[in-house]
Scaffold this motif. Structure first.
Motif, PDB file in Angstrom:
ATOM      1  N   PRO A  48      10.913  -7.110  -3.175  1.00  0.00           N
ATOM      2  CA  PRO A  48      11.122  -6.879  -4.608  1.00  0.00           C
ATOM      3  C   PRO A  48      12.065  -5.697  -4.821  1.00  0.00           C
ATOM      4  CG  PRO A  48       8.777  -6.756  -4.012  1.00  0.00           C
ATOM      5  CD  PRO A  48       9.576  -6.709  -2.754  1.00  0.00           C
ATOM      6  N   VAL A  65       7.717  -0.813  -8.092  1.00  0.00           N
ATOM      7  CA  VAL A  65       6.388  -0.278  -7.770  1.00  0.00           C
ATOM      8  C   VAL A  65       6.350   1.227  -7.978  1.00  0.00           C
ATOM      9  CG1 VAL A  65       5.999  -2.069  -6.047  1.00  0.00           C
ATOM     10  CG2 VAL A  65       6.852   0.149  -5.334  1.00  0.00           C
ATOM     11  N   ASP A  66       5.127   1.753  -8.017  1.00  0.00           N
ATOM     12  CA  ASP A  66       4.911   3.185  -8.193  1.00  0.00           C
ATOM     13  C   ASP A  66       4.882   3.836  -6.812  1.00  0.00           C
ATOM     14  OD1 ASP A  66       4.022   5.711  -8.702  1.00  0.00           O
ATOM     15  OD2 ASP A  66       1.979   5.119  -9.224  1.00  0.00           O
ATOM     16  N   TRP A  67       5.937   4.595  -6.488  1.00  0.00           N
ATOM     17  CA  TRP A  67       6.017   5.160  -5.137  1.00  0.00           C
ATOM     18  C   TRP A  67       5.113   6.367  -4.976  1.00  0.00           C
ATOM     19  CZ3 TRP A  67       7.890   2.658  -1.090  1.00  0.00           C
ATOM     20  CH2 TRP A  67       8.680   1.531  -1.352  1.00  0.00           C
ATOM     21  N   ASP A  68       4.432   6.769  -6.032  1.00  0.00           N
ATOM     22  CA  ASP A  68       3.458   7.855  -5.894  1.00  0.00           C
ATOM     23  C   ASP A  68       2.075   7.294  -5.532  1.00  0.00           C
ATOM     24  OD1 ASP A  68       2.909  10.567  -5.862  1.00  0.00           O
ATOM     25  OD2 ASP A  68       2.028  10.498  -7.870  1.00  0.00           O
ATOM     26  N   PHE A  69       2.009   6.004  -5.305  1.00  0.00           N
ATOM     27  CA  PHE A  69       0.735   5.376  -4.950  1.00  0.00           C
ATOM     28  C   PHE A  69       0.194   5.991  -3.656  1.00  0.00           C
ATOM     29  CE2 PHE A  69      -2.046   1.978  -3.524  1.00  0.00           C
ATOM     30  CZ  PHE A  69      -2.619   1.570  -4.711  1.00  0.00           C
ATOM     31  N   PRO A  70      -1.126   6.261  -3.605  1.00  0.00           N
ATOM     32  CA  PRO A  70      -1.680   6.914  -2.419  1.00  0.00           C
ATOM     33  C   PRO A  70      -1.743   5.980  -1.211  1.00  0.00           C
ATOM     34  CG  PRO A  70      -3.438   6.396  -3.943  1.00  0.00           C
ATOM     35  CD  PRO A  70      -2.151   6.031  -4.633  1.00  0.00           C
ATOM     36  N   THR A  71      -0.642   5.868  -0.493  1.00  0.00           N
ATOM     37  CA  THR A  71      -0.630   4.997   0.662  1.00  0.00           C
ATOM     38  C   THR A  71       0.515   5.411   1.588  1.00  0.00           C
ATOM     39  OG1 THR A  71      -0.926   2.674   1.246  1.00  0.00           O
ATOM     40  CG2 THR A  71       0.920   3.181  -0.175  1.00  0.00           C
ATOM     41  N   SER A  72       0.435   5.030   2.860  1.00  0.00           N
ATOM     42  CA  SER A  72       1.457   5.424   3.820  1.00  0.00           C
ATOM     43  C   SER A  72       2.471   4.310   4.030  1.00  0.00           C
ATOM     44  CB  SER A  72       0.813   5.772   5.158  1.00  0.00           C
ATOM     45  OG  SER A  72       0.256   4.611   5.718  1.00  0.00           O
ATOM     46  N   ASP A 100       0.918   1.490   5.867  1.00  0.00           N
ATOM     47  CA  ASP A 100       0.084   0.630   5.018  1.00  0.00           C
ATOM     48  C   ASP A 100       0.932  -0.388   4.270  1.00  0.00           C
ATOM     49  OD1 ASP A 100      -2.294   1.835   5.666  1.00  0.00           O
ATOM     50  OD2 ASP A 100      -2.184   3.309   4.048  1.00  0.00           O
ATOM     51  N   VAL A 101       2.062   0.077   3.744  1.00  0.00           N
ATOM     52  CA  VAL A 101       2.925  -0.819   2.966  1.00  0.00           C
ATOM     53  C   VAL A 101       3.442  -1.948   3.860  1.00  0.00           C
ATOM     54  CG1 VAL A 101       5.074  -0.999   1.666  1.00  0.00           C
ATOM     55  CG2 VAL A 101       3.579   0.956   1.309  1.00  0.00           C
ATOM     56  N   GLN A 134       3.202   9.751   3.452  1.00  0.00           N
ATOM     57  CA  GLN A 134       2.891   9.205   2.144  1.00  0.00           C
ATOM     58  C   GLN A 134       4.214   8.730   1.540  1.00  0.00           C
ATOM     59  OE1 GLN A 134       2.946  10.401  -1.441  1.00  0.00           O
ATOM     60  NE2 GLN A 134       1.842   8.523  -1.850  1.00  0.00           N
ATOM     61  N   ILE A 135       4.209   7.588   0.859  1.00  0.00           N
ATOM     62  CA  ILE A 135       5.479   6.961   0.496  1.00  0.00           C
ATOM     63  C   ILE A 135       6.292   7.753  -0.525  1.00  0.00           C
ATOM     64  CG2 ILE A 135       4.918   4.597   1.152  1.00  0.00           C
ATOM     65  CD1 ILE A 135       4.012   4.110  -1.682  1.00  0.00           C
ATOM     66  N   GLN A 147       6.943  10.775  -0.266  1.00  0.00           N
ATOM     67  CA  GLN A 147       7.707  11.779   0.474  1.00  0.00           C
ATOM     68  C   GLN A 147       8.921  11.185   1.183  1.00  0.00           C
ATOM     69  OE1 GLN A 147       4.949  13.867   3.054  1.00  0.00           O
ATOM     70  NE2 GLN A 147       3.412  13.713   1.450  1.00  0.00           N
ATOM     71  N   PHE A 193      10.341  -1.270   2.545  1.00  0.00           N
ATOM     72  CA  PHE A 193      10.198  -2.585   1.919  1.00  0.00           C
ATOM     73  C   PHE A 193      10.766  -3.687   2.817  1.00  0.00           C
ATOM     74  CE2 PHE A 193       9.506  -2.815  -2.961  1.00  0.00           C
ATOM     75  CZ  PHE A 193       8.225  -2.367  -2.774  1.00  0.00           C
ATOM     76  N   LEU A 226      -4.921   4.123 -11.070  1.00  0.00           N
ATOM     77  CA  LEU A 226      -3.745   3.664 -10.325  1.00  0.00           C
ATOM     78  C   LEU A 226      -3.059   2.499 -11.014  1.00  0.00           C
ATOM     79  CD1 LEU A 226      -5.106   3.952  -6.699  1.00  0.00           C
ATOM     80  CD2 LEU A 226      -3.395   5.384  -7.794  1.00  0.00           C
ATOM     81  N   ARG A 234      -2.855   2.269 -14.161  1.00  0.00           N
ATOM     82  CA  ARG A 234      -2.474   2.819 -15.470  1.00  0.00           C
ATOM     83  C   ARG A 234      -3.239   2.124 -16.586  1.00  0.00           C
ATOM     84  NH1 ARG A 234       3.149   5.017 -14.442  1.00  0.00           N
ATOM     85  NH2 ARG A 234       3.122   5.084 -12.208  1.00  0.00           N
ATOM     86  N   ARG A 263      -5.922  -3.301  -3.074  1.00  0.00           N
ATOM     87  CA  ARG A 263      -4.799  -2.400  -2.795  1.00  0.00           C
ATOM     88  C   ARG A 263      -3.476  -3.093  -3.143  1.00  0.00           C
ATOM     89  NH1 ARG A 263      -3.747   1.229   1.779  1.00  0.00           N
ATOM     90  NH2 ARG A 263      -5.241   0.197   3.114  1.00  0.00           N
ATOM     91  N   PHE A 280      -0.838  -1.861  -5.981  1.00  0.00           N
ATOM     92  CA  PHE A 280       0.461  -1.339  -5.555  1.00  0.00           C
ATOM     93  C   PHE A 280       1.607  -2.286  -5.910  1.00  0.00           C
ATOM     94  CE2 PHE A 280       3.757  -0.941  -2.171  1.00  0.00           C
ATOM     95  CZ  PHE A 280       4.282   0.262  -2.615  1.00  0.00           C
ATOM     96  N   ARG A 300      -7.147  12.265  -6.714  1.00  0.00           N
ATOM     97  CA  ARG A 300      -5.761  11.975  -6.337  1.00  0.00           C
ATOM     98  C   ARG A 300      -5.046  13.235  -5.847  1.00  0.00           C
ATOM     99  NH1 ARG A 300      -2.232  11.141  -4.083  1.00  0.00           N
ATOM    100  NH2 ARG A 300      -0.311  10.006  -4.420  1.00  0.00           N
ATOM    101  N   THR A 310      -5.939  13.887  -1.870  1.00  0.00           N
ATOM    102  CA  THR A 310      -5.670  12.971  -0.768  1.00  0.00           C
ATOM    103  C   THR A 310      -4.528  12.018  -1.082  1.00  0.00           C
ATOM    104  OG1 THR A 310      -6.537  11.100   0.475  1.00  0.00           O
ATOM    105  CG2 THR A 310      -7.547  11.539  -1.643  1.00  0.00           C
ATOM    106  N   ASP A 311      -3.895  11.525  -0.025  1.00  0.00           N
ATOM    107  CA  ASP A 311      -2.801  10.568  -0.153  1.00  0.00           C
ATOM    108  C   ASP A 311      -3.182   9.199   0.380  1.00  0.00           C
ATOM    109  OD1 ASP A 311      -0.867  12.003  -1.437  1.00  0.00           O
ATOM    110  OD2 ASP A 311      -0.081  12.904   0.391  1.00  0.00           O
ATOM    111  N   ARG A 312      -4.482   8.952   0.546  1.00  0.00           N
ATOM    112  CA  ARG A 312      -4.920   7.657   1.052  1.00  0.00           C
ATOM    113  C   ARG A 312      -5.821   7.004   0.015  1.00  0.00           C
ATOM    114  NH1 ARG A 312      -1.504   8.414   3.853  1.00  0.00           N
ATOM    115  NH2 ARG A 312      -1.317   8.530   6.114  1.00  0.00           N
ATOM    116  N   LEU A 313      -5.639   5.713  -0.189  1.00  0.00           N
ATOM    117  CA  LEU A 313      -6.416   5.020  -1.214  1.00  0.00           C
ATOM    118  C   LEU A 313      -7.913   5.090  -0.904  1.00  0.00           C
ATOM    119  CD1 LEU A 313      -6.524   3.330  -3.750  1.00  0.00           C
ATOM    120  CD2 LEU A 313      -6.185   1.303  -2.344  1.00  0.00           C
TER     121      LEU A 313
END
Lengths: 273, 425
Positions: free
Chosen positions: A92, A97-104, A107-108, A147-148, A150, A160, B30, B32, B161, B165, B216, B219-222
């Motif tokens: 996409p 997407v929201d790149w501040d989402f808490p994920t690495s 993970d993506v 974290q994405i 960063q 992506f 997350l 919104r 997730r 996302f 939030r 941490t940076d992990r869901l």
């Protein structure tokens, strides 16, 4: 339904990876795509080109079944998309997407494997290894656990791309994979696309930069709500067809492009690693 | 202080709500959808009243069923308004639905309280919550709902997730994103409904959003965000209830909200990396480094005239160069002296041998960048100094070496001044 085995052993050009028939898509009362008929060949890098609002992203979304068309049908290797999901990879637009989402980043990329992992089950070590390999292919191995938010824009785009690679598809649909990235990422993305072509995969990418169409792609689809032309870059990507696609705007555009081109060597150098 | 049966119930109820609110709030945050959750809570009020008016009973199960019904109706109205109208955006639609439903609820409550049977109905407790009325039966209902929520989140973690996302990508993989959205909304409705008794419709959204927003920060992990959010939700609930029980003037629901909000403020200020405080400290450190590097460079340029870099320079000479007050310069000189880069005697300062090396490094970056700008971008020589002033502090040693290589190791900068070599001859 066409059986997979017979197709795999069959001749290359027998079934097009993507066939669009009589497709019309509208948002509310505003038609965005009119009567698109299109059949794309296998094993090419294919650019979808057209002005803003021409329906380029809409075409991809309609192919993926994310939008319901008013009329028409889409076939992937001769069957509806629902039966061919695992053959298709999707990238996409980065801004979607929201790149501040808490994920690495890892993970993506692993999300590209979710289809194969299936409901409920968690990704296993094998899946994680696969995701690492895909990050490696786009030169992002060292950023796996970041974290994405960063990551730079170019690095996010590569993540992506790695996610799509994890899908191990035969047909890739990419929404502006070259948009807003630095020179290093542009080369990395191009290398990945060329590797995919070497493996006989088909890539269909929405592309904005007219300057690089001929250099990066073999085949071009010119779109402005209607299909203007589709064919090999050499014969289809002509001034005349572009004029038809962009209307009067292109004369201004081409002047701007020439001015840009004059500066370009310097600009390229400036984007140091 | 002994814990009474009532307090025990209240503690347990509030804690369970804190946990489940924190978990689901993470998803609302997350996606919104915090405001949608708020509208849903407010829209539950007329449902409680209608259930009472229609049946004349006030059994909690019945009233909560009414709450769920109008809550869902409110959420549907938001969706319909957004889809049906091209002009009204989601935030406006939520504002409209929230106030209309809430106003209707208040009208009904007033009407009920004027009825002969109505004044003891106790429906107004749904406005701001009233934990003291919790009975064991309510707690069992809450335990059931929590079990459902926790199980669902655990089972569908991967799919949720994906939904939060990148919905479009998830749909392209064939996961039914609409179905998952409906599932999540149903869970939200259940939590809002049980929350009504404890914190009330007005403050309900806070038990969802506040712990999630605080989590939030940490941490940076869901997965860990959901966990931390649940824990913070419970912490806010326990602390709020205990504070409230120790005082006559603190109502439990609002106290829980205030405690959670305090935790949120602390998180925004002090959380590592994302906290405002650390960001300010990092900025300050960079600013100070830039000032010290500038001082080194100024000492170097002054020494360049006489080709002797380690002679004492009066501070006021340096003030003249950059307009920095002597006090500031003295402070920076002391730091440099502590690092062994400079020596300060009275009102005069000079570079040490290692200070000279450090200064050369800064000057090198500055002048190489100027060469780069004039050669490659063909900028006029009087336009490059300002840019180089910034880059001399930003370029890494690696980048400088690459730069030098590309430029063919130039000896002079565009102004004709020598570029200090990497290794001195």
């Amino acid at each position: 339904m066409q059986s997979t085995a017979s197709f795999l052993s069959g001749s290359k050009a027998s079934i097009p990876p993507l066939e669009v028939h009589d497709l019309t898509v509208a948002y509310r009362t505003q038609p965005v795509l009119w009567d698109i008929d299109l059949s794309l060949p296998e094993g090419y890098l294919i650019a979808i080109v057209g002005p803003n609002g021409a329906g380029k992203s809409t075409l991809l979304k309609a192919v993926l079944g994310l939008l319901r068309p008013l009329t028409g049908s889409v076939k992937i290797y001769g069957a509806p998309y629902a039966q061919r999901r695992s053959w298709v990879g999707y990238v996409p637009q980065r801004e979607s997407v929201d790149w501040d989402f808490p994920t690495s980043a890892l993970d993506v990329v692993t999300m590209g494997l979710y289809g194969r992992i299936g409901w409920f089950r968690r990704p296993s070590q094998r899946h994680t290894d696969l995701a690492y390999q895909c990050l490696e292919k786009v030169g992002m191995h060292d950023f796996a656990l970041r974290q994405i938010s960063q990551l730079s824009g170019g690095q996010q785009q590569r993540v992506f791309l790695a996610r799509a690679l994890a899908q191990e598809a035969r047909l890739y649909l990419m929404d502006e994979p070259f948009a807003g990235i630095d020179a290093t990422t542009e080369r990395a993305v191009l290398t990945v696309l060329q590797d995919l072509r070497k493996e006989g995969k088909t890539v269909v990418a929405v592309h904005h930069d007219l300057q690089t169409v001929a250099e990066y792609f073999d085949y071009v689809v010119l779109l402005n709500m209607r299909l203007v032309a589709a064919g090999p870059v050499g014969t289809t990507f002509t001034q005349e067809n572009l004029q038809l696609t962009y209307g009067g705007r292109l004369t201004v555009l081409s002047q701007a492009a020439e001015a840009l081109l004059a500066q370009r060597p310097g600009v390229k150098e400036a984007e140091m690693k | 202080m002994g814990i009474s049966y009532t307090l025990w119930n209240v503690l347990l109820g509030a804690t369970l709500l804190g946990l489940v609110g924190g978990v689901l709030g993470s998803f609302a945050l997350l996606r919104r959808q915090s405001l949608l959750a708020d509208a849903l809570a407010h829209a539950a009020l007329p449902g409680v009243c209608l259930a009472f008016l229609l049946t004349g009973q006030k059994s909690p199960g019945l009233l909560l069923a009414g709450a769920a019904a109008t809550g869902v109706l409110g959420a549907l109205c938001v969706i319909l308004i957004v889809r049906g109208s091209q002009l009204i955006k989601e935030d406006s639609a939520i504002g409209i639905v929230l106030s209309v439903f809430f106003a209707f609820g208040i009208v009904l409550i007033t009407k009920i309280q004027r009825m002969p049977s109505g004044n003891q109905s106790g429906l107004d407790k749904y406005l701001f919550g009233q934990v003291a009325t919790l009975v064991t039966e309510d707690l069992w209902v809450m335990c059931g709902i929590i079990a459902i929520v926790v199980t669902t989140v655990a089972v569908f973690f991967k799919e949720l997730r994906l939904l939060c996302f990148d919905r479009a990508f998830g749909a392209s993989l064939g996961f039914p994103m609409r179905g998952l959205e409906v599932l999540l909304t149903c869970l939200l409705v259940m939590v809002v409904v049980v929350g009504l008794q404890i914190v009330g419709v007005v403050l309900m959204v806070s038990t969802l959003v506040t712990p999630a927003a605080a989590a939030r920060q940490w941490t940076d992990r869901l997965g860990s965000m959901i966990l931390v959010s649940g824990v913070l939700g419970m912490f806010g609930a326990v602390t709020g209830v205990l504070l409230s029980s120790a005082s006559d003037s603190l109502p439990p629901g609002p106290t829980i909200v205030l405690v959670s909000s305090f935790v949120l403020v602390l998180s925004i200020l002090f959380a590592p990396r994302r906290g405002i405080l650390w960001a300010r400290l990092r900025e300050r450190a960079v600013r100070l480094r830039i000032r010290r590097e500038n001082l080194l460079k100024d000492l170097y340029t002054l020494g360049e005239r006489s080709q002797s870099w380690t002679v004492l320079t009066p501070l006021h000479t340096l003030t003249a160069m950059r307009g920095q007050p002597a006090r500031e310069l003295r402070k920076n000189s002391r730091v440099l002296a502590a690092q062994g880069l400079a020596m300060l005697s009275g009102d005069e300062v000079r570079l040490t041998e290692s200070g000279l090396q450090a200064a050369e490094k800064v000057v090198r970056k500055h002048r190489l960048w100027e060469v780069y700008l004039t050669r490659r971008l063909e900028l006029p020589t009087d336009h490059v100094h300002r840019d180089a002033e910034a880059m001399e502090h930003a370029l890494t040693d690696d980048a400088v070496e690459q730069l030098e290589e590309r430029l063919g190791s130039p000896v002079l900068d565009p102004h004709g001044k020598p570029i200090p070599p990497r290794i001195r001859p």
